[in-house]
Design a protein around this motif. Structure first.
Motif, PDB file in Angstrom:
ATOM      1  N   THR A  86      -1.624   4.152   2.134  1.00  0.00           N
ATOM      2  CA  THR A  86      -0.799   3.413   1.371  1.00  0.00           C
ATOM      3  C   THR A  86       0.576   3.704   1.778  1.00  0.00           C
ATOM      4  O   THR A  86       0.881   4.544   2.730  1.00  0.00           O
ATOM      5  CB  THR A  86      -0.913   3.856  -0.287  1.00  0.00           C
ATOM      6  OG1 THR A  86      -0.330   5.316  -0.041  1.00  0.00           O
ATOM      7  CG2 THR A  86      -2.374   3.771  -0.699  1.00  0.00           C
ATOM      8  N   LYS A 140      -3.241  -0.549   6.071  1.00  0.00           N
ATOM      9  CA  LYS A 140      -3.714  -0.978   4.786  1.00  0.00           C
ATOM     10  C   LYS A 140      -4.757  -0.239   4.227  1.00  0.00           C
ATOM     11  O   LYS A 140      -5.678   0.007   4.679  1.00  0.00           O
ATOM     12  CB  LYS A 140      -4.028  -2.632   5.155  1.00  0.00           C
ATOM     13  CG  LYS A 140      -5.072  -3.219   4.135  1.00  0.00           C
ATOM     14  CD  LYS A 140      -3.835  -3.964   3.025  1.00  0.00           C
ATOM     15  CE  LYS A 140      -4.807  -4.802   2.223  1.00  0.00           C
ATOM     16  NZ  LYS A 140      -5.162  -4.147   1.323  1.00  0.00           N
ATOM     17  N   ASP A 144      -3.363  -0.835  -1.896  1.00  0.00           N
ATOM     18  CA  ASP A 144      -1.803  -1.042  -1.475  1.00  0.00           C
ATOM     19  C   ASP A 144      -2.042  -2.373  -0.626  1.00  0.00           C
ATOM     20  O   ASP A 144      -2.767  -2.439   0.010  1.00  0.00           O
ATOM     21  CB  ASP A 144      -1.319   0.118  -1.164  1.00  0.00           C
ATOM     22  CG  ASP A 144       0.333   0.066  -1.324  1.00  0.00           C
ATOM     23  OD1 ASP A 144       0.709  -1.129  -1.743  1.00  0.00           O
ATOM     24  OD2 ASP A 144       1.041   0.888  -1.071  1.00  0.00           O
ATOM     25  N   GLU A 145      -0.608  -2.900  -0.410  1.00  0.00           N
ATOM     26  CA  GLU A 145      -0.468  -3.645   0.466  1.00  0.00           C
ATOM     27  C   GLU A 145      -0.348  -3.096   1.868  1.00  0.00           C
ATOM     28  O   GLU A 145       0.006  -1.846   1.944  1.00  0.00           O
ATOM     29  CB  GLU A 145       0.741  -4.604   0.082  1.00  0.00           C
ATOM     30  CG  GLU A 145       0.628  -5.303  -1.102  1.00  0.00           C
ATOM     31  CD  GLU A 145      -0.547  -6.524  -1.417  1.00  0.00           C
ATOM     32  OE1 GLU A 145      -0.502  -7.254  -0.312  1.00  0.00           O
ATOM     33  OE2 GLU A 145      -0.965  -6.571  -2.308  1.00  0.00           O
ATOM     34  N   HIS A 147       1.688  -1.813   5.033  1.00  0.00           N
ATOM     35  CA  HIS A 147       3.118  -1.358   5.248  1.00  0.00           C
ATOM     36  C   HIS A 147       2.952  -0.997   6.899  1.00  0.00           C
ATOM     37  O   HIS A 147       1.992  -0.652   7.373  1.00  0.00           O
ATOM     38  CB  HIS A 147       3.356  -0.280   4.403  1.00  0.00           C
ATOM     39  CG  HIS A 147       3.730  -0.599   3.106  1.00  0.00           C
ATOM     40  ND1 HIS A 147       2.744  -0.905   2.106  1.00  0.00           N
ATOM     41  CD2 HIS A 147       5.066  -0.976   2.495  1.00  0.00           C
ATOM     42  CE1 HIS A 147       3.236  -1.285   0.928  1.00  0.00           C
ATOM     43  NE2 HIS A 147       4.584  -1.324   1.069  1.00  0.00           N
ATOM     44  N   PRO A 161       7.123  -3.438   3.979  1.00  0.00           N
ATOM     45  CA  PRO A 161       5.845  -4.053   3.738  1.00  0.00           C
ATOM     46  C   PRO A 161       5.619  -4.854   5.124  1.00  0.00           C
ATOM     47  O   PRO A 161       6.619  -5.312   6.068  1.00  0.00           O
ATOM     48  CB  PRO A 161       6.293  -4.929   2.840  1.00  0.00           C
ATOM     49  CG  PRO A 161       7.446  -4.505   2.131  1.00  0.00           C
ATOM     50  CD  PRO A 161       8.393  -3.711   3.225  1.00  0.00           C
ATOM     51  N   ALA A 165      -0.679 -11.219   5.616  1.00  0.00           N
ATOM     52  CA  ALA A 165      -1.532 -11.117   4.484  1.00  0.00           C
ATOM     53  C   ALA A 165      -3.038 -11.130   5.081  1.00  0.00           C
ATOM     54  O   ALA A 165      -3.970 -10.741   4.494  1.00  0.00           O
ATOM     55  CB  ALA A 165      -1.431 -12.447   3.690  1.00  0.00           C
TER      56      ALA A 165
END
Length: 693
Positions: A86, A140, A144-145, A147, A161, A165
Motif C-alpha cells: 500500500t 499494488k 489500496d490503489e 502507487h 499514485p 488502472a
C-alpha cells in the motif's frame, strides 16, 4: 496525474544508502539474489492469505517472479505477483522507518563484515543501489490503489499514485543501472545469477529473452511503399518465380529459469530414481549417474532437509591443497547461500555432493558468523552420521562397494585419522587383502570370525605392494601356524594404525615391530629357553660388530626359513613409514631423529648359516670372517625388512667377492682391481665364506 509527494529518508537509512553507493564492493551480483528473495517472500505472504481466503488472489492466480532486462533503456525490472504494498507500506518500508537491522548492518560493515550479509539485517532492498543510481518501485496491494515510489538516493524519495488502472496486484521494481554495471543486462549473466542463487525458489522465475528466427520473405513482402510515392507496376512473366530472401525476426518471450524444483522438500518415497539422477547431474555437473543417495530431514529443535550423493568416481584433484574443500551447497529457505562452507562437512567427506536447506539459519549469514554458529555444528554432525549410513547401505552390495572403496577408501582412512567420534564405524568399512583373502579384500569383522581359538591379536604388515608382502620373511612363522595376516599397502594405513589400537577388543599387532608373540606349547617354550642360552654368545658378538647399527640382537619368534631380519620398536616408525617420511618433499628432518626407531636384529637359530656362525664364534671369538658375514647378513636383512642400504657400494663389493668365491677366482685375478676397503677382509687366502658356501 496527482503531484508526487516528497519524503526524506530516515537518517540511518540515508547513511546506509550512502555507504552502499560509495563502497567499493566487488561482489555486487548479490543484489539480484536479495530482490528475488524479497519477491518470493511477497508471493509467500499472498499464498498464506489464500489458504483461508481464495478470493485474495483475484485474477492473478499464477504466483511468479519476472526478470526483464531492457538494453535500450538500460533498465532491469524485477516484477512479482505477490502481496504488493500500500502507499503506507511504500513510505514506511522503503524509507522512513529504520529497521532495527540498519544500524547493526552498518556496524558489521565497519568492523570488516561482508556486504553479502545485507539481507540478514532486513535491508536487502537497498542492495539495488549497488548497481543502480535510480530505482522506481510500482506496487499494488488488494487494500489500496497502485502507487509508485522513486528515489535516486539523494536523501529524499517520492511517492505518487500510479495512473494505470490495469496494473495488477504485485510489485514491479525498475532499476536504472549505472554505466559500469550494464553487464547485468546480458542474458547469459542474468541466467547464471538466477541459477547460482535462486534456482530453487518455490515460484517460477521467468526471464524475458530475445529469440532470433530466420524467415523467408519475397521481395514484394519486404518492400514497403514509401509515403507519397506511387506504387511501381511490374509485369511478371508467366513461369517466372518471385525472388525470396531470408530475414531475421526478433521475438521476445518469457522463459522459466528454475525448472529444477527443490527435490529435497519432497517425501523420499515420492521421488523416482530418474529424478534423483537428474537432480544430481544438475547440481554436480557430473556426466555419470551417482552411486548412492541419502535423502533425509531432521526435525525438532533444529530443522533442515538434505540430499547427499556419493559419486561413482573420485575427482582427479581430490587431495590437492588448492581444491575446493566442500561440494555441499548451503541453502536457507531454498535461497542459495554458499557452496564453500568448510564447516558444513569434514575434509574426509569432501567428495560428497548435495544440498542442505536450513530453516533456522539467518538468510545471507556471513562467513564469520557461520563459523561460530551452533546450528551448523549440529548440521555437520548429522551429515556425517547419514553419510556413514549411506556407506553401510552401499556395503550391502559387494560390487558397488568394491567400486566405492577403490575410489574413496583413502577418504575413509583419513576419517579414521581425523574423526575420533566415528572411528569404530569407519573401521567396519575398511577392506584389506590378507594371507587368506588374496583375491577379494576382507572386512575386519570377517577376519575376526576366521581367527583361531587361541589367537588374541589381529596381525598386519605394511609395505609398498601386495606382491612384496606376500613373499616377506616376516610372514614365515605366521604362515607356518596358519595365522591370517592383513596386507596394508596404502601409505595412509600407517597413519590409520597410529590412531586405531584395537578392533572388537582384539589388539592390532604389526609383524615388522617388536611385541609379536604367538601361542607356544610347553615344549616350544622349553626349546626357546635352551636356544637362548646356546646363542647368547653369538648375539653379544653380533651386537659388538654392528655397534650403533642395532640396539640389540635377539632370537626370533617370527622366522622359520630366513636367517635373520630387522624389526623396529613397537611405538616408533616401521620401515615402510620411514620410507614414506623420507620421501616427503618438505619434511622436517629434525623430527625424524626422534621417530626413527633403533633397529633390533632377530636371528633364526634353526638356520644353517646362523648355526655355522655360532660354531665359529664358539671356536674363535676373534674370527675375522665372522665380522664380514655379520655385515653381509645385516645389509641383506635391511633389504628384506624394507629399509634402505646405508652404503650400497660396500654391500655390492661384498656380493662381488662372494661371486668370485663361488666362481673360484683366485687372488691373481683380483690383482688389477682396487683393494676392498673393508676392515673385515680375511687375513689368509682361504676365506671362511667359501666353507659356508
Amino acid at each position: 496525474m496527482s503531484k508526487p509527494e516528497t519524503f526524506a529518508f530516515q537518517a540511518e537509512i540515508n547513511q546506509l544508502m550512502s555507504l552502499i553507493i560509495n563502497t567499493f564492493y566487488s561482489n555486487k551480483e548479490i543484489f539480484l539474489r536479495e530482490l528475488i528473495s524479497n519477491a518470493s517472500d511477497a508471493c509467500d505472504k499472498i499464498r498464506y492469505q489464500s489458504l483461508t481466503n481464495k478470493d485474495v488472489l483475484g485474477d492473478e492466480q499464477h504466483l511468479r517472479v519476472r526478470v526483464i532486462p531492457d538494453k535500450a533503456n538500460k533498465t532491469l525490472t524485477i516484477w512479482d505477483t505477490g502481496i504488493g504494498m500500500t502507499k503506507a507500506d511504500l513510505v514506511n518500508n522503503l524509507g522512513t522507518i529504520a529497521r532495527s537491522g540498519t544500524k547493526a548492518f552498518m556496524e558489521a560493515i565497519e568492523s570488516g563484515g561482508d556486504m553479502s550479509m545485507i539481507g540478514q539485517f532486513g535491508v536487502g532492498f537497498y542492495s539495488a543501489y549497488l548497481v543502480a543510481d535510480r530505482v522506481v518501485v510500482a506496487s499494488k496491494h488488494n487494500d489500496d490503489e497502485a502507487h509508485v515510489w522513486e528515489s535516486s538516493a539523494g536523501g529524499t524519495f517520492t511517492v505518487a499514485p500510479l495512473d494505470d488502472a490495469e496494473f495488477p496486484r504485485g510489485t514491479r521494481m525498475i532499476l536504472h543501472l549505472k554505466e559500469d554495471q550494464l553487464e547485468y543486462l546480458e542474458e547469459r549473466r542474468v541466467k547464471d545469477l538466477i541459477k547460482k542463487h535462486s534456482e530453487f525458489i518455490g515460484y517460477d522465475i521467468e526471464l524475458m529473452i530475445e529469440k532470433t528466427t530466420e524467415k523467408e520473405v519475397t521481395d514484394d513482402d519486404e518492400e514497403e511503399t514509401k509515403e507519397g510515392e506511387e506504387p511501381k507496376v511490374q509485369e511478371v512473366k508467366e513461369g517466372e518465380e518471385k525472388k525470396t530472401k531470408k530475414v531475421k525476426e526478433v521475438t521476445k518471450e518469457y522463459e522459466v529459469q528454475n525448472k529444477n524444483k527443490p527435490l529435497w522438500t519432497r517425501d523420499p518415497k515420492d521421488v523416482t530414481k530418474e529424478e534423483y539422477a537428474a537432480f544430481y547431474k544438475a547440481i554436480s555437473n557430473d556426466w555419470e549417474d551417482h552411486l548412492a543417495v541419502k535423502h533425509f530431514s531432521v526435525e525438532g529443535q533444529l530443522e533442515f532437509r538434505s540430499v547427499l550423493y556419493a559419486p561413482k568416481r573420485a575427482p582427479f584433484d581430490q587431495f590437492e591443497p588448492t581444491k575446493k574443500r566442500n561440494n555441499i551447497k548451503l541453502y536457507v529457505r531454498r535461497v542459495f547461500i554458499m557452496d564453500n562452507c568448510e564447516d558444513l562437512c569434514p575434509d574426509w567427506l569432501s567428495f560428497l555432493k548435495g544440498v542442505v536447506d536450513s530453516e533456522d539459519l539467518p538468510l545471507n549469514i556471513s562467513r564469520e558468523n557461520l563459523q561460530q554458529n551452533k546450528i551448523l555444528k549440529v548440521i555437520k554432525k548429522n551429515i556425517v552420521k547419514k553419510a556413514l549410513d549411506m556407506f553401510e547401505e552401499i556395503a550391502e552390495n559387494k560390487e558397488d562397494y568394491e567400486k566405492f572403496y577403490e575410489q574413496f577408501g583413502k577418504n575413509l582412512k583419513l576419517g579414521i585419522h581425523e574423526d575420533s567420534a566415528n572411528r569404530k564405524k569407519l573401521c567396519e568399512l575398511l577392506r584389506y587383502h590378507s594371507t587368506k583373502a588374496t583375491e577379494e579384500p576382507t572386512a575386519l569383522k570377517d577376519y575376526v570370525t576366521r581367527m583361531g581359538e587361541n589367537q588374541k591379536s589381529i596381525y598386519y604388515i605394511t609395505g609398498d605392494s601386495k606382491k612384496k608382502l606376500e613373499n616377506s620373511p616376516f610372514l614365515e612363522e605366521a604362515k607356518r601356524r596358519d595365522v591370517e595376516v592383513l596386507f596394508m599397502v596404502d601409505p595412509i594405513d600407517e597413519y590409520v594404525m597410529q590412531q586405531v589400537k584395537d578392533f572388537e577388543d582384539f589388539k592390532f599387532v604389526c609383524l615388522t615391530k617388536e611385541g609379536v608373540k604367538f601361542d607356544e606349547s610347553e615344549d616350544e617354550k622349553k626349546q626357546r629357553e635352551e636356544d637362548k642360552a646356546a646363542y647368547d654368545k653369538l648375539c653379544k658378538q653380533m651386537k659388538e660388530i654392528l655397534t650403533e647399527k642395532v640396539e640389540k640382537v635377539v632370537l626370533t619368534e617370527r622366522l622359520s626359513t630366513s636367517p635373520c631380519i630387522l624389526i623396529t620398536s613397537e611405538f616408533g616408525w616401521s620401515a615402510h613409514m620411514e620410507q614414506i617420511m623420507r620421501n616427503q618433499a618438505l619434511r622436517d628432518s629434525s623430527m625424524s631423529s626422534y621417530m626413527v626407531s633403533k633397529k633390533t636384529m632377530e636371528i633364526n637359530p634353526h638356520h644353517p648359516i646362523v648355526k655355522e656362525l655360532r660354531k665359529r664364534v664358539d671356536a674363535d671369538q676373534s674370527d675375522k670372517t665372522v665380522k664380514d658375514l655379520v655385515y653381509l647378513l645385516f645389509d641383506t636383512a635391511l633389504l628384506t625388512s624394507g629399509f634402505n642400504l646405508e652404503d650400497p657400494t660396500t654391500y655390492a663389493e661384498r656380493i662381488h667377492r662372494m661371486i668370485k668365491l663361488g666362481l673360484e677366482l683366485g687372488a691373481e685375478d683380483d690383482a688389477e682391481s682396487e683393494p676392498v676397503p673393508v676392515a673385515a677382509a680375511p687375513a689368509t687366502g682361504t676365506s671362511s665364506m667359501e666353507m659356508v658356501d
